[in-house]
Design a protein around this motif. Sequence first.
Motif, PDB file in Angstrom:
ATOM      1  N   PHE A  86     -12.602  -3.151   7.125  1.00 21.68           N
ATOM      2  CA  PHE A  86     -13.771  -3.504   7.935  1.00 21.68           C
ATOM      3  C   PHE A  86     -14.990  -2.728   7.459  1.00 21.68           C
ATOM      4  N   ALA A 130      -1.992  -2.923   6.240  1.00 19.83           N
ATOM      5  CA  ALA A 130      -0.933  -3.390   5.342  1.00 19.83           C
ATOM      6  C   ALA A 130       0.387  -2.674   5.640  1.00 19.83           C
ATOM      7  N   LYS A 140      -7.693   9.966   3.973  1.00 27.66           N
ATOM      8  CA  LYS A 140      -7.634   8.572   4.406  1.00 27.66           C
ATOM      9  C   LYS A 140      -6.887   8.562   5.726  1.00 27.66           C
ATOM     10  N   ARG A 179      -4.473  -0.499  -4.643  1.00 26.78           N
ATOM     11  CA  ARG A 179      -5.445   0.290  -5.398  1.00 26.78           C
ATOM     12  C   ARG A 179      -5.207   1.777  -5.152  1.00 26.78           C
ATOM     13  N   THR A 180      -5.036   2.140  -3.871  1.00 25.69           N
ATOM     14  CA  THR A 180      -4.717   3.532  -3.535  1.00 25.69           C
ATOM     15  C   THR A 180      -3.551   3.517  -2.549  1.00 25.69           C
ATOM     16  N   LYS A 226     -14.283  -7.161   6.152  1.00 23.48           N
ATOM     17  CA  LYS A 226     -14.948  -7.247   4.846  1.00 23.48           C
ATOM     18  C   LYS A 226     -13.927  -7.749   3.825  1.00 23.48           C
ATOM     19  N   VAL A 242      -7.930  -5.117  -7.920  1.00 21.10           N
ATOM     20  CA  VAL A 242      -7.582  -6.409  -8.519  1.00 21.10           C
ATOM     21  C   VAL A 242      -8.689  -6.799  -9.493  1.00 21.10           C
ATOM     22  N   TRP A 298      -8.237  -5.308  19.567  1.00 25.80           N
ATOM     23  CA  TRP A 298      -6.902  -5.829  19.900  1.00 25.80           C
ATOM     24  C   TRP A 298      -6.945  -7.298  20.259  1.00 25.80           C
ATOM     25  N   GLN A 358     -19.376  -2.850  -3.257  1.00 23.30           N
ATOM     26  CA  GLN A 358     -18.260  -3.557  -3.892  1.00 23.30           C
ATOM     27  C   GLN A 358     -17.673  -4.628  -2.967  1.00 23.30           C
ATOM     28  N   GLY A 412      -3.843  -0.204   3.136  1.00 21.12           N
ATOM     29  CA  GLY A 412      -4.275   0.731   4.177  1.00 21.12           C
ATOM     30  C   GLY A 412      -3.380   0.614   5.407  1.00 21.12           C
ATOM     31  N   PHE A 455      -0.658  -5.872  -3.664  1.00 19.28           N
ATOM     32  CA  PHE A 455      -1.585  -5.345  -4.676  1.00 19.28           C
ATOM     33  C   PHE A 455      -2.207  -4.056  -4.154  1.00 19.28           C
ATOM     34  N   ILE A 502      -3.476  -8.147  -0.398  1.00 19.56           N
ATOM     35  CA  ILE A 502      -4.386  -7.243  -1.127  1.00 19.56           C
ATOM     36  C   ILE A 502      -4.815  -6.121  -0.189  1.00 19.56           C
ATOM     37  N   PRO A 518     -12.864  -7.921  -0.398  1.00 23.47           N
ATOM     38  CA  PRO A 518     -13.115  -7.214  -1.659  1.00 23.47           C
ATOM     39  C   PRO A 518     -13.948  -8.108  -2.577  1.00 23.47           C
ATOM     40  N   GLN A 539       1.523  -1.725   8.341  1.00 22.50           N
ATOM     41  CA  GLN A 539       2.201  -2.293   9.505  1.00 22.50           C
ATOM     42  C   GLN A 539       2.674  -3.720   9.283  1.00 22.50           C
TER      43      GLN A 539
HETATM   44  P1  NDP Z   1      -8.652  -0.063   4.956  1.00 21.03           P
HETATM   45  O1  NDP Z   1     -10.107  -0.063   4.706  1.00 21.03           O
HETATM   46  O2  NDP Z   1      -8.008   1.191   5.388  1.00 21.03           O
HETATM   47  O3  NDP Z   1      -7.848  -0.591   3.722  1.00 21.03           O
HETATM   48  C1  NDP Z   1      -8.349  -1.575   2.855  1.00 21.03           C
HETATM   49  C2  NDP Z   1      -7.422  -1.682   1.683  1.00 21.03           C
HETATM   50  O4  NDP Z   1      -7.904  -2.647   0.779  1.00 21.03           O
HETATM   51  C3  NDP Z   1      -7.320  -0.362   0.928  1.00 21.03           C
HETATM   52  O5  NDP Z   1      -6.005  -0.158   0.552  1.00 21.03           O
HETATM   53  C4  NDP Z   1      -8.237  -0.629  -0.260  1.00 21.03           C
HETATM   54  O6  NDP Z   1      -7.964   0.201  -1.372  1.00 21.03           O
HETATM   55  C5  NDP Z   1      -7.885  -2.068  -0.523  1.00 21.03           C
HETATM   56  N1  NDP Z   1      -8.828  -2.716  -1.415  1.00 21.03           N
HETATM   57  C6  NDP Z   1     -10.165  -2.842  -1.262  1.00 21.03           C
HETATM   58  N2  NDP Z   1     -10.708  -3.450  -2.314  1.00 21.03           N
HETATM   59  C7  NDP Z   1      -9.711  -3.731  -3.163  1.00 21.03           C
HETATM   60  C8  NDP Z   1      -9.634  -4.349  -4.421  1.00 21.03           C
HETATM   61  N3  NDP Z   1     -10.742  -4.795  -5.023  1.00 21.03           N
HETATM   62  N4  NDP Z   1      -8.426  -4.472  -5.003  1.00 21.03           N
HETATM   63  C9  NDP Z   1      -7.317  -4.010  -4.381  1.00 21.03           C
HETATM   64  N5  NDP Z   1      -7.324  -3.415  -3.200  1.00 21.03           N
HETATM   65  C10 NDP Z   1      -8.508  -3.274  -2.592  1.00 21.03           C
HETATM   66  O7  NDP Z   1      -8.408  -1.240   6.050  1.00 21.03           O
HETATM   67  P2  NDP Z   1      -7.235  -1.390   7.127  1.00 21.03           P
HETATM   68  O8  NDP Z   1      -7.465  -2.680   7.797  1.00 21.03           O
HETATM   69  O9  NDP Z   1      -5.922  -1.129   6.529  1.00 21.03           O
HETATM   70  O10 NDP Z   1      -7.506  -0.206   8.125  1.00 21.03           O
HETATM   71  C11 NDP Z   1      -8.802   0.049   8.610  1.00 21.03           C
HETATM   72  C12 NDP Z   1      -8.731   1.061   9.733  1.00 21.03           C
HETATM   73  O11 NDP Z   1      -8.348   0.402  10.923  1.00 21.03           O
HETATM   74  C13 NDP Z   1      -7.703   2.160   9.568  1.00 21.03           C
HETATM   75  O12 NDP Z   1      -8.133   3.185   8.748  1.00 21.03           O
HETATM   76  C14 NDP Z   1      -7.527   2.603  10.987  1.00 21.03           C
HETATM   77  O13 NDP Z   1      -8.549   3.471  11.388  1.00 21.03           O
HETATM   78  C15 NDP Z   1      -7.631   1.295  11.709  1.00 21.03           C
HETATM   79  N6  NDP Z   1      -6.281   0.785  11.937  1.00 21.03           N
HETATM   80  C16 NDP Z   1      -5.605   1.355  12.948  1.00 21.03           C
HETATM   81  C17 NDP Z   1      -4.365   0.953  13.221  1.00 21.03           C
HETATM   82  C18 NDP Z   1      -3.676   1.572  14.358  1.00 21.03           C
HETATM   83  O14 NDP Z   1      -2.520   1.609  14.344  1.00 21.03           O
HETATM   84  N7  NDP Z   1      -4.345   2.042  15.393  1.00 21.03           N
HETATM   85  C19 NDP Z   1      -3.655  -0.043  12.429  1.00 21.03           C
HETATM   86  C20 NDP Z   1      -4.461  -0.607  11.396  1.00 21.03           C
HETATM   87  C21 NDP Z   1      -5.725  -0.185  11.159  1.00 21.03           C
HETATM   88  P3  NDP Z   1      -8.617   1.682  -1.441  1.00 21.03           P
HETATM   89  O15 NDP Z   1      -7.820   2.525  -0.513  1.00 21.03           O
HETATM   90  O16 NDP Z   1      -8.483   2.059  -2.855  1.00 21.03           O
HETATM   91  O17 NDP Z   1     -10.058   1.552  -1.009  1.00 21.03           O
END
Ligand code: NDP
Length: 602
Positions: A442, A253, A389, A272-273, A202, A416, A103, A35, A250, A270, A247, A204, A255
């Motif tokens: 990523f 977002a 998660k 999704r979860t 990556k 979305v 970082w 996806q 996770g 926006f 968008i 979406p 932070q």
């Molecule tokens: P994530 O992969 O955790 O989050 C991606 C977000 O994009 C999810 O909410 C996902 O929804 C959403 N998404 C993907 N496709 C769509 C779509 N088509 N429409 C709407 N929403 C969409 O990435 P992050 O960058 O937030 O975090 C990645 C990892 O990096 C973390 O899990 C963590 O391990 C690390 N991290 C660590 C931090 C730290 O403090 N040390 C801080 C930030 C990140 P869905 O959940 O439904 O897939």
Amino acid sequence: MTIDPGAPAAIDRDALRRRYREERDKRLRPDGNDQYLEVAGRFAHYADDPYTPVAPRARVTDHVTFAFVGGGFAGLATAARLAEAGIADVRIVEKGGDFGGTWYWNRYPGAQCDTASLIYLPLLEETGYRPSEKYAHAPEILAHCQRIGRHYGLYERALFHTRVTELVWQEAEARWLVRTDRGDAFTAQFVGLGTGPLHVPKLPGIPGIETFGGHAFHTSRWDYSYTGGDAAGAPMDRLADRRVALIGTGATAVQCVPRLAGACKALTVFQRTPSSVDVRNNAPIDPAWFASIATPGWQRRWLENFTANQAGGNAEVDLVQDGWTDLARRIREQIRKLPPEARTVPNMLAAYEDADFAKMEEIRARVDAVVADRATAARLKAWYRQLCKRPCFHDAYLQAFNHPAVHLVDTDGKGVERITPAGVVVAGREYAVDCIIYASGFEVGTPYRRRAGFETVGRGGLALSAHWAEGMRTLHGIHAHGFPNAFVVQPTQGANLISNIPHNLPDAAATIAQVVRHARATGCREVEATAEAEAAWVELLLKSPGRMTQSPDCTPGYYNNEGRPPDAAARLAVGYPAGPSAYFRYIEEWRQAGEYRGLAYR
Ligand code: NDP
């Protein structure tokens, strides 16, 4: 039949299980990882470096003792341990413009570590550094990476803004040829791979994404020239008249939303979860208190204590005391309520589930307590087990949804629908925006070679991607048969500690430094895992119970291969069956024995 160890009375387990399943099912999709869009071709600019201009330099064609791919924590820790072992001739090759890895790239507003600084930042004791906060912010973490680079003299040989394109074992010379995208072709007796688990952004795969007419970027390439402000926290003053879409919801977002909330004319998030967002309780580190705990060996004690508390060890004291150790403590307490004769696996799993239900109910209640609008609060509640998660911790994220300029658009698990030249469409409604920020994470489940960006070609032309075609195969998560003098530095097939990733790295580095020192001390040109030792380790790993987070019962995400049942590769993405603390003890004994069991020196 399971025994009830005394779950909080108000919890309706069946209703929760049903709700968790319904929410998961909504999100399951046949395309899994497909996806997402690769940041390549017409999307390649999403990976450009917005922070440091690329400086011209001459090609490098010399020889070094050790070349390391990646200048993040893995490379820094390995180079540090090698320097301590008397091997200073180490060259780090890094695609970013400086050390830092994650970082270096993640400078989005509000970025900070989410496990405590005292255990998250590597080599604090060695560099004599005291972090300023319990959870340090990104600029301080980047500065610490630079401090390690300076402390161990790593800048002199490093190649920045350089991508390795190929590593090839040169049989006759017993050394590696390293080729890069800057035309370098140098050799190294040993190589290390520390390309990191989460470094390839990556996007979406939303229909129409390429048609958007406004500005767009990924959170790991924050465009401060568009938003104004800076990573240090200066206000993003260019957003005052901008409508911004974010968008993803996770950890990233969570932070950055609080910082965006006050800055934009309108911020539409926006979702999704929803993430689970527990209390953060960040605080400055008091120098006098730090001086009292920072006695020799302190960081190792803290690391071991956190891991023992958080990952199934048996610690009586909890030094870190945060949300990570809290869940583990609750699980232990719930299990202790069982009479000893009832501590069977099903009963203990039920106790774990109860502790999790209770914790998640508290996290959902927190949403109601913080978010004023009832409908918004309902949408921000996470319906899955906490470790399905990445758990989030923040004291301003939920609050941001009370800001009049912040609007949550929940997509009911569907994501979305479409992107148009003017904005973002969900459920047939178009939200016009000036800028889209992708907090979309990523690449994780994609092939190793694609994420690394190069092939490693070992003995007899064997490609690492072929050796790992059906999943990773290593000894101790470090050595691979057929790849002499090469080491991988990452958690999988070792401790596999995923809450505090950095704990894995200096430990692997210590092993590597000792293995290399032994080769040099004994005049050996090569060291390699034997086929038997690798096979035995893989067989042992397959006895691992796996991680709860990998379960297809979890809501889909990168932890569980987007909800697909584990394939052969996922079954090997595990750690030492007895758990992280046991692995660290095992490998320490392996090092101390000095017998190098499983390795062949020639
Ligand atoms: P994530 O992969 O955790 O989050 C991606 C977000 O994009 C999810 O909410 C996902 O929804 C959403 N998404 C993907 N496709 C769509 C779509 N088509 N429409 C709407 N929403 C969409 O990435 P992050 O960058 O937030 O975090 C990645 C990892 O990096 C973390 O899990 C963590 O391990 C690390 N991290 C660590 C931090 C730290 O403090 N040390 C801080 C930030 C990140 P869905 O959940 O439904 O897939």
